[in-house]
Each structure stands twice: as structure tokens, then as C-alpha cells.
Design a protein around this motif. Structure first.
Motif, PDB file in Angstrom:
ATOM      1  N   LEU A  32      -8.868 -13.559  -6.638  1.00 54.64           N
ATOM      2  CA  LEU A  32      -8.011 -14.547  -5.995  1.00 54.64           C
ATOM      3  C   LEU A  32      -6.595 -14.493  -6.559  1.00 54.64           C
ATOM      4  N   GLY A  33      -5.733 -15.350  -6.039  1.00 54.56           N
ATOM      5  CA  GLY A  33      -4.353 -15.399  -6.503  1.00 54.56           C
ATOM      6  C   GLY A  33      -3.461 -14.444  -5.738  1.00 54.56           C
ATOM      7  N   LYS A  34      -2.501 -13.868  -6.425  1.00 49.21           N
ATOM      8  CA  LYS A  34      -1.557 -12.919  -5.821  1.00 49.21           C
ATOM      9  C   LYS A  34      -2.256 -11.576  -5.659  1.00 49.21           C
ATOM     10  N   VAL A  35      -2.713 -11.300  -4.465  1.00 53.40           N
ATOM     11  CA  VAL A  35      -3.478 -10.080  -4.202  1.00 53.40           C
ATOM     12  C   VAL A  35      -2.959  -9.439  -2.916  1.00 53.40           C
ATOM     13  N   LEU A  36      -3.235  -8.139  -2.791  1.00 55.94           N
ATOM     14  CA  LEU A  36      -2.711  -7.384  -1.656  1.00 55.94           C
ATOM     15  C   LEU A  36      -3.210  -7.933  -0.334  1.00 55.94           C
ATOM     16  N   ARG A  37      -4.468  -8.355  -0.272  1.00 56.02           N
ATOM     17  CA  ARG A  37      -5.027  -8.753   1.018  1.00 56.02           C
ATOM     18  C   ARG A  37      -4.335  -9.981   1.602  1.00 56.02           C
ATOM     19  N   PHE A  38      -3.624 -10.746   0.764  1.00 52.75           N
ATOM     20  CA  PHE A  38      -2.840 -11.867   1.259  1.00 52.75           C
ATOM     21  C   PHE A  38      -1.360 -11.514   1.389  1.00 52.75           C
ATOM     22  N   GLY A  39      -1.041 -10.228   1.238  1.00 55.62           N
ATOM     23  CA  GLY A  39       0.326  -9.788   1.448  1.00 55.62           C
ATOM     24  C   GLY A  39       1.168  -9.677   0.203  1.00 55.62           C
ATOM     25  N   ALA A  40       0.621  -9.993  -0.968  1.00 54.62           N
ATOM     26  CA  ALA A  40       1.384  -9.859  -2.209  1.00 54.62           C
ATOM     27  C   ALA A  40       1.537  -8.377  -2.555  1.00 54.62           C
ATOM     28  N   ASN A  41       2.680  -8.006  -3.079  1.00 53.73           N
ATOM     29  CA  ASN A  41       2.929  -6.594  -3.370  1.00 53.73           C
ATOM     30  C   ASN A  41       3.803  -6.383  -4.607  1.00 53.73           C
ATOM     31  N   GLY A  42       3.798  -7.345  -5.527  1.00 56.53           N
ATOM     32  CA  GLY A  42       4.589  -7.238  -6.739  1.00 56.53           C
ATOM     33  C   GLY A  42       3.973  -6.295  -7.759  1.00 56.53           C
ATOM     34  N   PRO A  43       4.650  -6.082  -8.879  1.00 54.29           N
ATOM     35  CA  PRO A  43       4.165  -5.150  -9.917  1.00 54.29           C
ATOM     36  C   PRO A  43       2.763  -5.461 -10.419  1.00 54.29           C
TER      37      PRO A  43
ATOM     38  N   ALA B 220       0.831  -1.209   0.000  1.00 53.69           N
ATOM     39  CA  ALA B 220       0.000   0.000   0.000  1.00 53.69           C
ATOM     40  C   ALA B 220       0.867   1.261   0.000  1.00 53.69           C
ATOM     41  N   ILE B 221       1.980   1.221   0.695  1.00 50.46           N
ATOM     42  CA  ILE B 221       2.891   2.375   0.702  1.00 50.46           C
ATOM     43  C   ILE B 221       3.459   2.603  -0.697  1.00 50.46           C
ATOM     44  N   LEU B 222       3.804   1.520  -1.403  1.00 46.52           N
ATOM     45  CA  LEU B 222       4.266   1.660  -2.783  1.00 46.52           C
ATOM     46  C   LEU B 222       3.144   2.183  -3.677  1.00 46.52           C
ATOM     47  N   TYR B 223       1.943   1.688  -3.478  1.00 49.32           N
ATOM     48  CA  TYR B 223       0.779   2.134  -4.250  1.00 49.32           C
ATOM     49  C   TYR B 223       0.549   3.627  -4.079  1.00 49.32           C
ATOM     50  N   GLU B 224       0.714   4.119  -2.867  1.00 41.56           N
ATOM     51  CA  GLU B 224       0.526   5.547  -2.594  1.00 41.56           C
ATOM     52  C   GLU B 224       1.691   6.402  -3.089  1.00 41.56           C
ATOM     53  N   GLY B 225       2.805   5.768  -3.435  1.00 44.10           N
ATOM     54  CA  GLY B 225       3.970   6.525  -3.899  1.00 44.10           C
ATOM     55  C   GLY B 225       4.783   7.145  -2.784  1.00 44.10           C
TER      56      GLY B 225
ATOM     57  N   VAL C 124       0.332  -6.898  -8.840  1.00 49.15           N
ATOM     58  CA  VAL C 124      -0.620  -6.546  -7.786  1.00 49.15           C
ATOM     59  C   VAL C 124      -0.878  -5.045  -7.790  1.00 49.15           C
ATOM     60  N   LEU C 125       0.191  -4.269  -7.879  1.00 48.01           N
ATOM     61  CA  LEU C 125       0.048  -2.812  -7.862  1.00 48.01           C
ATOM     62  C   LEU C 125      -0.644  -2.311  -9.127  1.00 48.01           C
ATOM     63  N   ASP C 126      -0.361  -2.943 -10.257  1.00 44.34           N
ATOM     64  CA  ASP C 126      -1.038  -2.550 -11.506  1.00 44.34           C
ATOM     65  C   ASP C 126      -2.543  -2.786 -11.397  1.00 44.34           C
ATOM     66  N   ARG C 127      -2.926  -3.917 -10.805  1.00 43.40           N
ATOM     67  CA  ARG C 127      -4.348  -4.192 -10.640  1.00 43.40           C
ATOM     68  C   ARG C 127      -4.997  -3.169  -9.711  1.00 43.40           C
ATOM     69  N   LEU C 128      -4.322  -2.842  -8.622  1.00 44.49           N
ATOM     70  CA  LEU C 128      -4.849  -1.839  -7.695  1.00 44.49           C
ATOM     71  C   LEU C 128      -5.023  -0.486  -8.383  1.00 44.49           C
ATOM     72  N   ARG C 129      -4.065  -0.120  -9.226  1.00 39.64           N
ATOM     73  CA  ARG C 129      -4.160   1.171  -9.933  1.00 39.64           C
ATOM     74  C   ARG C 129      -5.333   1.157 -10.903  1.00 39.64           C
ATOM     75  N   TRP C 130      -5.562   0.013 -11.563  1.00 36.89           N
ATOM     76  CA  TRP C 130      -6.719  -0.078 -12.471  1.00 36.89           C
ATOM     77  C   TRP C 130      -8.018   0.004 -11.677  1.00 36.89           C
ATOM     78  N   LEU C 131      -8.067  -0.691 -10.536  1.00 35.79           N
ATOM     79  CA  LEU C 131      -9.266  -0.629  -9.698  1.00 35.79           C
ATOM     80  C   LEU C 131      -9.545   0.792  -9.224  1.00 35.79           C
ATOM     81  N   GLY C 132      -8.483   1.550  -8.979  1.00 36.65           N
ATOM     82  CA  GLY C 132      -8.645   2.911  -8.476  1.00 36.65           C
ATOM     83  C   GLY C 132      -8.836   3.962  -9.551  1.00 36.65           C
ATOM     84  N   THR C 133      -8.788   3.571 -10.813  1.00 37.96           N
ATOM     85  CA  THR C 133      -8.940   4.551 -11.903  1.00 37.96           C
ATOM     86  C   THR C 133     -10.093   4.124 -12.824  1.00 37.96           C
ATOM     87  N   GLU C 134      -9.796   3.325 -13.825  1.00 36.23           N
ATOM     88  CA  GLU C 134     -10.812   2.976 -14.811  1.00 36.23           C
ATOM     89  C   GLU C 134     -12.001   2.249 -14.182  1.00 36.23           C
ATOM     90  N   PHE C 135     -11.724   1.224 -13.379  1.00 38.99           N
ATOM     91  CA  PHE C 135     -12.828   0.468 -12.781  1.00 38.99           C
ATOM     92  C   PHE C 135     -13.629   1.349 -11.830  1.00 38.99           C
TER      93      PHE C 135
END
Length: 472
Positions: free
Chosen positions: A183-194, A117-122, A196-207
Motif C-alpha cells: 500500500l501507500g505510494k505505489v505504481l499501480r496508483f500512479g506513483a512514480n517517484g524514486p 514503468a518507462i523510467l523503470y525500463e530505462g 517507488v522505482l527502488d521498490r520495483l527494482r528490488w522486487l525485480g531482483t533480490e525478491f
């Protein structure tokens, strides 16, 4: 005495079952009562429990708390960026699941999710720097429940993340939850790779934009009837949300089409929801949070209004004791593991999603979802029995949520901490199992219970408060 032993006896056995078994082996009739001392045999807690049992002030307070919980009407009013709606979620603050916990005590999945989340926030450029910010206190870490929010597993909500806004139309409280990533590699299970962050950015913008536009066309969506219908279609709205997600999509698609969105963006958004059977979980959690928060802060009430876990400790909150947490070590989850994993790989019980059980669905409504046993273990009969047993520890029932397998009887609702301490029957929770290391993800699912010690602590605190109030 001679007359007594000359007749046919039916012995009532209280204690070790072997005593009754010996009578049975010689052909005697017996009734074996399974009994244990209340409150884990703690004498002082037992005395406090006796003081609270049948206490007029507690009974009146519980009636009011249960009335508010039953009367609450959770309504999805829209979506928003977390920092714009969640009180106190300022810059450099991240919310997590469960009761309060310091960074150095957190489990692997929660630490990994916070760093992501810290990486997501920049706020940091790499994981090492992100962890350093969390470790030295440069980023505040607080429970979701402290801010009127809930999140599954690690439960992470940071200022720029989108959230559902669920208002109780029968009261004044509002609840929030983040979006389900799938499901899969997601933030809520502690995943924080590229990825994961790309999906979060899409969820926070287009979606986020697409969903916001669709909900604007749809208008307020009552969640209680949707949950009730899903219970009749095989969901329990914690670990099984197939029907609820389908019902939501049925309402959303016409609204999304009416919003005149870009075709490619619309397709991606609909495909995402349709491909994520757990999408409704976060809405279910927010709805339950809204219902239970309406029953908070009623002096003398012994009704539990939150159960939450952070992968280390399990905590509960009680209506009559304010924002205090009563905590004990979180239990392990017993269940079915994915191939290659076992109990030694698992983190302890984790997430805010036990808010569903606190509100009377999830594990309390397993009778509605016999197929869930293929995911969490046990049998369909076990699922039904769990729903029956929970009726012994609640203030009453929730008539809005009925279970076909129990002849459409209402779910047990409004956990009474006194009854838990008295009976020794612990709230059952069905849940996913996270790997203890950050980023590995979900490794299974199963059943667990709330620790009894939490309820003992709550009884002690409530008894003290009630006695002081009466003395005053």
C-alpha cells in the motif's frame, strides 16, 4: 365483478410503489412487484434478448463454457520476467488494465504508472521524456487481457517486471499477473517517484530471485484449494486477502528456508510478504484469469469471461464473441473515503481486479467476509445479500468455492449477459478507490457495479452472431 369486490383482495402492484402504498394506507393487502423493462427498455435489444433466451445453441454453448470454467485447475508454477513468458510483450510495449484506450484519453493514475514503468525500463531519463514517448506512440500501450495477463488498478506490466505464472493444469492456457507492491505510494496508483522505482527494482531482483528459488523447492502450488480455504477464513479474495496471504506464507517459508538463501535477503523477502496483506490479490487474479480463459471462444456462449476497467471505461468480453470489447463509461465507486478525501477526488472504477467477481469471488463472495464492510461500507447483511443476488445472473454455481454464511452454498459463477440484461441486476464489485491525480494513491474503498450498457451491447452482438450461424 360484484363478487370480486365483495371479497378480501390482495392487489399485485407492478409499477410505481406509491400505488401500492395508497392501498396499504387504507388497510388493503398488496404485493408490490419491483419490475422494470429488460435491456434498459431498449426495444431492439429486448427483441435480441428474446431470440437468445432458451436458444438451444446458446444453452449448449453455456453448458460447455461453464463446465470448462468449473473444471479449470489454476496452478502456480513459478515466477518469470514478463518478457520471457508473456506472448507479444516485446521491447517498448507496456500492458495496462482495462479495455483498450489511447494515451490522451487515459486517467491520471494510469498515465503516471505508465510513465513510471518507462523510467523503470530505462527508456527515458525523466518523467517529461517518459510521457513524450507514450504520447507519440514510441511505446505501445495495450490491455493486459490481450496478452493473457491481469493487473490491479493501473495494472502496469512492462518487459522487465517479474510476474506470477499460473497454468491451468486441466487445459492448455496460462495466465500472468505482476507482483503486489503493498500500500501507500505505489505504481499501480500512479506513483512514480524514486522510492517507488527502488521498490520495483528490488522486487525485480533480490525478491524475484528469492521467490523463484523458494517456488522451485515448493513445486507446483494448487491455488483453487487455497482460495477455497481462505473463503472459509473470512476472505473474499479481492479486497480482503489476509487469510490467503497467510496460507501462502505458511507454504512458502519452509520452501524459502530449504532454498538456502542469504539470510538477510530471506528476511527481507519474508518481511515484505508478511507485511503486505494484499500480496495474494495478484495470485487470486491470475487464478481467476486462468479459470475464465479456459471458457473463452466457445461459439454462441453468452458467458462473460472478463470484466475490466481503465479508470475511464468499463469493458466486458464474452466467450461467444471472441476478443471484442463491449464498453461503457466506468461508474464511480461509492464507499468509505480516507480522511480529507471525497467522491470528487476519486478516479472512476479502475483495474483488472474485477476478474475475481467475473469468476465468482470478490464481491460475489462477500458473504464469506463480513469484516470487509468495515473497509468498503455497508453492513454484514448487505454483504450476504449481495452474494445471494448474484445467483440470479449466473449460469450456475462454482462448487469449489463455498460460503459458510450461506450454509456452505456454492458461489454464483459464470455471469450470463442475457440474465444481466433481462433482470437489470448488475454484477457487484468491491474495489479500492484511486485518487484521480497520478501518484496520490488510494483514497478509499467501496462498491460499484458494471454498467448495464455493456451487457446490452454484448446481447446485440451475440444475437447477430447466433442468427448468422443458424442461417449458415
Amino acid at each position: 365483478m360484484k363478487d370480486l369486490f365483495s371479497t378480501d383482495l390482495n392487489v399485485v402492484n407492478v409499477g410505481l410503489a406509491s400505488f401500492a402504498a395508497n392501498i396499504g394506507r387504507v388497510g388493503g393487502a398488496y404485493t408490490d412487484l419491483r419490475w422494470q423493462p429488460p435491456a434498459l427498455a431498449d426495444i431492439e435489444t429486448g427483441l435480441d434478448l428474446a431470440r437468445l433466451t432458451g436458444h438451444p445453441a446458446v444453452e449448449a454453448a453455456n453448458a460447455e463454457a461453464h463446465r470448462r470454467y468449473i473444471s479449470a485447475q489454476p496452478v502456480l508454477t513459478g515466477v518469470a520476467l514478463a518478457r520471457t513468458v508473456i506472448p507479444g510483450l516485446t521491447e517498448r510495449r507496456i500492458l495496462h488494465a482495462g479495455p483498450p484506450i489511447e494515451w490522451h484519453d487515459m486517467c491520471g493514475p494510469v498515465k503516471g504508472a505508465i510513465a513510471g514503468a518507462i523510467l523503470y525500463e530505462g527508456w527515458a531519463d525523466d518523467l517529461e521524456s517518459a510521457e513524450a514517448l507514450a504520447r507519440d506512440g514510441s511505446v505501445a500501450l495495450e490491455p493486459c487481457h490481450q496478452h493473457g495477463a491481469v493487473g490491479p488498478m493501473a495494472g502496469i506490466i512492462s518487459p522487465s517486471m517479474p510476474v506470477f505464472v499460473v497454468r491451468n493444469s486441466a487445459g492448455e492456457n496460462t495466465a500472468y499477473s505482476n507482483f503486489n507492491e503493498g500500500l501507500g505510494k505505489v505504481l499501480r496508483f500512479g506513483a512514480n517517484g524514486p522510492a517507488v522505482l527502488d521498490r520495483l527494482r528490488w522486487l525485480g531482483t533480490e525478491f524475484f530471485s528469492s521467490l523463484s528459488a523458494g517456488l522451485a523447492q515448493l513445486g507446483d502450488l494448487d491455488l483453487k484449494p487455497l482460495i477455497a480455504q481462505a473463503l472459509h477464513m473470512g476472505d473474499e479474495c479481492h479486497n480482503r486477502n489476509v487469510a490467503a496471504t497467510g496460507l501462502l506464507l505458511k507454504r512458502l517459508v519452509p520452501a524459502l528456508l530449504a532454498a538456502d538463501l542469504d539470510g538477510a535477503a530471506l528476511r527481507r523477502s519474508v518481511d515484505f510478504i508478511a507485511g503486505n496483506d494484499h500480496f495474494f490479490l495478484n495470485l487470486s487474479m491470475a487464478a481467476c484469469k486462468a479459470m475464465l480463459d479456459s471458457a473463452r471462444d466457445i461459439p454462441n456462449s453468452s458467458m462473460c469471461v472478463a470484466m475490466a476497467r481503465n479508470g475511464v471505461n468499463f469493458g466486458i468480453q464474452v466467450s461467444g464473441t471472441g476478443d471484442r470489447w463491449f464498453q461503457a463509461p466506468a461508474n464511480r465507486v461509492e464507499g468509505l473515503f480516507f480522511p480529507g478525501y471525497g467522491i470528487d477526488d476519486a478516479a472512476a472504477d479502475l483495474g483488472d481486479s474485477a476478474i475475481t467477481e467475473t469468476a465468482g469471488i470478490g464481491g460475489f463472495a462477500m458473504a464469506a467476509a463480513p469484516a470487509i464492510v468495515q473497509f468498503v461500507g455497508g453492513t454484514a447483511a448487505d454483504a450476504t445479500e449481495n452474494s445471494r443476488r448474484m445467483q440470479a445472473i449466473t449460469i450456475g454455481r462454482n462448487p469449489a468455492f463455498t460460503l459458510p454464511a450461506l450454509n456452505f452454498g456454492a458461489t454464483a459463477g459464470g455471469i450470463d449477459v442475457r440474465k444481466v440484461a433481462d433482470t437489470g441486476i448488475l454484477p457487484v464489485i468491491n474495489t479500492g478507490i484511486a485518487h484521480r491525480a497520478a501518484g496520490v494513491g488510494q483514497i478509499g474503498a467501496g462498491l460499484t457495479t458494471a454498467p448495464a450498457l455493456c451487457f446490452n451491447q454484448a446481447v446485440e452482438a451475440l444475437a447477430s452472431d447466433v442468427i448468422e450461424a443458424v442461417a449458415a
